[in-house]
Scaffold this motif. Structure first.
Motif, mmCIF file in Angstrom:
data_model
loop_
_atom_site.group_PDB
_atom_site.id
_atom_site.type_symbol
_atom_site.label_atom_id
_atom_site.label_comp_id
_atom_site.label_asym_id
_atom_site.label_seq_id
_atom_site.Cartn_x
_atom_site.Cartn_y
_atom_site.Cartn_z
ATOM 1 N N ALA A 196 1.838 -13.521 -30.557
ATOM 2 C CA ALA A 196 2.477 -13.404 -31.872
ATOM 3 C C ALA A 196 2.585 -11.950 -32.322
ATOM 4 C CB ALA A 196 1.700 -14.211 -32.906
ATOM 5 N N PRO A 203 8.718 -7.541 -30.149
ATOM 6 C CA PRO A 203 9.051 -8.295 -31.367
ATOM 7 C C PRO A 203 10.545 -8.364 -31.643
ATOM 8 C CG PRO A 203 7.251 -6.764 -31.777
ATOM 9 C CD PRO A 203 7.782 -6.439 -30.422
ATOM 10 N N PHE A 206 12.014 -11.664 -30.991
ATOM 11 C CA PHE A 206 11.563 -12.817 -31.762
ATOM 12 C C PHE A 206 12.676 -13.311 -32.685
ATOM 13 C CE2 PHE A 206 6.800 -11.395 -31.823
ATOM 14 C CZ PHE A 206 6.737 -11.651 -30.464
ATOM 15 N N TRP A 209 12.060 -16.204 -38.040
ATOM 16 C CA TRP A 209 10.871 -16.875 -38.583
ATOM 17 C C TRP A 209 9.603 -16.414 -37.869
ATOM 18 C CZ3 TRP A 209 7.814 -19.753 -35.337
ATOM 19 C CH2 TRP A 209 8.377 -20.158 -34.118
ATOM 20 N N LEU A 210 9.694 -16.197 -36.543
ATOM 21 C CA LEU A 210 8.522 -15.751 -35.794
ATOM 22 C C LEU A 210 8.215 -14.287 -36.087
ATOM 23 C CD1 LEU A 210 6.309 -16.307 -33.775
ATOM 24 C CD2 LEU A 210 7.938 -15.864 -31.922
ATOM 25 N N ASP A 211 9.242 -13.498 -36.314
ATOM 26 C CA ASP A 211 9.026 -12.095 -36.660
ATOM 27 C C ASP A 211 8.303 -11.976 -37.997
ATOM 28 O OD1 ASP A 211 9.553 -9.222 -36.130
ATOM 29 O OD2 ASP A 211 10.755 -9.371 -37.955
ATOM 30 N N ILE A 213 6.203 -14.206 -39.289
ATOM 31 C CA ILE A 213 4.804 -14.582 -39.037
ATOM 32 C C ILE A 213 4.089 -13.448 -38.308
ATOM 33 C CG2 ILE A 213 3.314 -16.169 -37.761
ATOM 34 C CD1 ILE A 213 5.393 -18.349 -38.257
ATOM 35 N N SER A 214 4.770 -12.857 -37.332
ATOM 36 C CA SER A 214 4.176 -11.791 -36.537
ATOM 37 C C SER A 214 3.713 -10.631 -37.407
ATOM 38 C CB SER A 214 5.199 -11.299 -35.500
ATOM 39 O OG SER A 214 4.719 -10.177 -34.807
ATOM 40 N N THR A 217 0.177 -10.693 -38.808
ATOM 41 C CA THR A 217 -0.976 -10.731 -37.907
ATOM 42 C C THR A 217 -1.563 -9.329 -37.726
ATOM 43 O OG1 THR A 217 0.357 -10.398 -35.904
ATOM 44 C CG2 THR A 217 0.019 -12.674 -36.653
ATOM 45 N N ARG A 220 0.112 -7.469 -34.587
ATOM 46 C CA ARG A 220 1.413 -6.843 -34.804
ATOM 47 C C ARG A 220 1.258 -5.558 -35.616
ATOM 48 N NH1 ARG A 220 6.892 -8.209 -35.552
ATOM 49 N NH2 ARG A 220 7.990 -6.246 -35.926
#
Length: 267
Positions: A196, A203, A206, A209-211, A213-214, A217, A220
């Protein structure tokens, strides 16, 4: 005429400092030797990021032949090596130490937990740097990655600073869980955070939506700060606040886990 000589008594602050660092050195030596006696524990942290570099980065000419992309790839895998060493050294290592009959005796010594904790942090830092050396060598020999001396120093300083939240998370796991429980928990946490956080895949690949969330973290945030230090590319605006927030949270969890373990053992 009388002369006075300056002596340091054992109960003075200077005496305590000398004693503290002497004990820290002894703990560091013991922990280092205990770790290297199980070579697979060292090789696992050193080899996996290097093998990933050899199999997934070096063969791709579009990445390995581009100085910017190659440097970013090395930075991501280098951070993975640090995260892995931190979580396994502190998470699994602390949990295993807590099961040893000698550990309650160490916790009850009048020196307190300070020297042992300092030694554990330094020991983890040593093995974290071990994981970086093969990556740097492979990048130098087989890719077009290029760093100035200043960027190299900035990268090393950044990666050690970024390791702090993962050290704290490892300690929280180690003081809270048994060794049998700590191992799968570390694995379940490490690899999703690595994926992630963009440590294996950029990234930029990605979906939106995943970017999003990333960017929440710690991996990231740490990865982008490290890329900024080594390449000059700006990290996203919230990278430092996100990393600081996770650091505070993991510090609280580590303190609570340590106090909870102390309460169970020494009430």
């Amino acid at each position: 005429m009388s002369t006075t000589t300056s002596t340091t008594r054992p109960d003075t602050p200077a005496g305590r400092t000398q004693s503290f660092w002497t004990l820290s050195w002894l703990h560091l030596k013991y922990q280092f030797l205990e770790t290297v006696r199980v070579p697979i524990a060292v090789l696992g942290n050193v080899l996996f990021p290097s093998l990933a570099m050899v199999f997934f980065v070096v063969p791709q000419e579009s990445v390995a032949g581009n100085p910017l992309y190659a440097t970013i790839a090395i930075a991501g895998l280098g951070l993975f090596a640090i995260c892995s060493a931190s979580l396994f050294t502190y998470g699994l290592g602390v949990a295993e130490d807590r099961q040893l009959p000698f550990y309650p005796f160490l916790r009850s010594l009048p020196a307190g937990p300070g020297p042992q904790m300092v030694a554990r942090v330094l020991n983890g830092g040593i093995f974290s740097l071990f994981g970086l050396l093969p990556l740097i060598l492979i990048g130098w020999l087989f890719t077009a990655a290029a760093l100035t001396f200043g960027q190299l120093l900035a990268g090393i300083g950044t990666i050690l600073a970024v390791s702090v939240p993962f050290v704290l998370l490892g300690m929280a796991i180690g003081y809270k869980l048994s060794a049998k429980a700590a191992l799968p928990v570390v694995q379940v946490i490490l690899f999703p955070l690595a994926f992630a956080g963009g440590l294996f895949l950029p990234p930029e690949a990605f979906p939106a939506w995943l970017d999003a969330i990333s960017k929440a973290t710690p991996t990231r945030a740490g990865r982008d700060l490290l890329v900024q230090a080594t390449t000059g590319l700006d990290a996203y605006a919230l990278a430092l606040p996100v990393l600081a927030g996770w650091t505070v949270l993991f510090a609280v969890l580590a303190i609570l886990a340590y106090r909870g373990d102390e309460g169970r053992r020494f009430r």
